[in-house]
Scaffold this motif. Structure first.
Motif: not given
Length: 245
Positions: A192-211
């Motif tokens: 089971g996998m939940v994709p959070l998005g494209v990430v690049r070298p450095g710092s980024q923030t991704f929102e988690l799905p509610a629940g």
């Protein structure tokens, strides 16, 4: 309750400002925010430099000019060379019908929404969140390189004051010439996998799905994805860590 229209959701996914009433609705409507988040995954993927870079100019097929002339009633002679210039002005332009701005824009936005939705259906992706307010870190993990890869980093889950959660990622990895990195939450069976998005070298923030239960998806995984339009995991992971959920 009246939800945002498809074109408003497409505008929000493109991070364009919305009218005040629509912005207020979006801020308080979980279904609309979820739809915007899924659309933004396609936007972020296209923002990868290798995807967004313009290609070399290509001459249109000969039939294009004949089709334009037949549809518009305007004759024009195309330039023989390929150049980033506008075609010659028509000799006798006809009077065009002027339509209201929104009527002219609506089909384009609907197409954009359809394309974005089609690119991420079934992916369950959540897009990058810009400018998150401070919150409380609830768990963190080091992202260790897998096999002989050079990628590594750190991820921590932050609980915001409104109860929502985000994942802050610091990734140290080489730039890719023919692909991009993507971040996932994966179960311990690596099924089971939940994709959070494209990430690049450095710092980024991704929102988690509610629940989302982090106990079921404790593995933070960074993969290398080819530029093939396939939203599923490539099977090539370069860094991974397990959250203490």
């Amino acid at each position: 309750m009246q939800h945002c229209t498809p074109e408003q959701l497409a505008l929000a996914a493109l991070r364009e400002p919305l009218p005040a009433d629509d912005a207020d609705h979006l801020a308080g409507c979980e279904p609309c925010r979820t739809e915007v988040a899924s659309l933004q995954r396609a936007v972020d993927a296209v923002a990868v430099p290798q995807l967004a870079a313009p290609g070399a100019p290509v001459a249109p097929p000969p039939g294009v000019w004949a089709g334009i002339a037949a549809a518009t009633g305007v004759s024009a002679t195309p330039r023989t060379e390929v150049a980033r210039q506008a075609p010659p002005a028509p000799e006798a332009p006809r009077q065009a019908e002027v339509l209201p701005f929104r009527s002219r824009r609506r089909p384009v936005l609907l197409v954009a929404a359809a394309v974005l939705t089609g690119a991420v259906v079934g992916a369950g992706a959540v897009a990058v969140v810009q400018g998150q307010d401070g919150g409380e870190a609830v768990t963190a993990v080091a992202l260790d390189p897998l096999a002989d890869n050079e990628a590594s980093g750190r991820a921590q889950v932050i609980e915001q004051s409104d109860g929502s959660r985000v994942v802050e990622v610091d990734l140290d990895a080489p730039q890719l010439d023919d692909g991009y990195y993507e971040i996932w939450l994966i179960d311990r069976d690596v099924v089971g996998m939940v994709p959070l998005g494209v990430v690049r070298p450095g710092s980024q923030t991704f929102e988690l799905p509610a629940g989302l239960d982090l106990g079921e998806f404790p593995l933070v995984d960074v993969s290398v994805e080819p530029l093939d339009g396939d939203p599923t995991h490539s099977g090539v992971s370069v860094a991974r860590g397990e959250l203490d959920a």
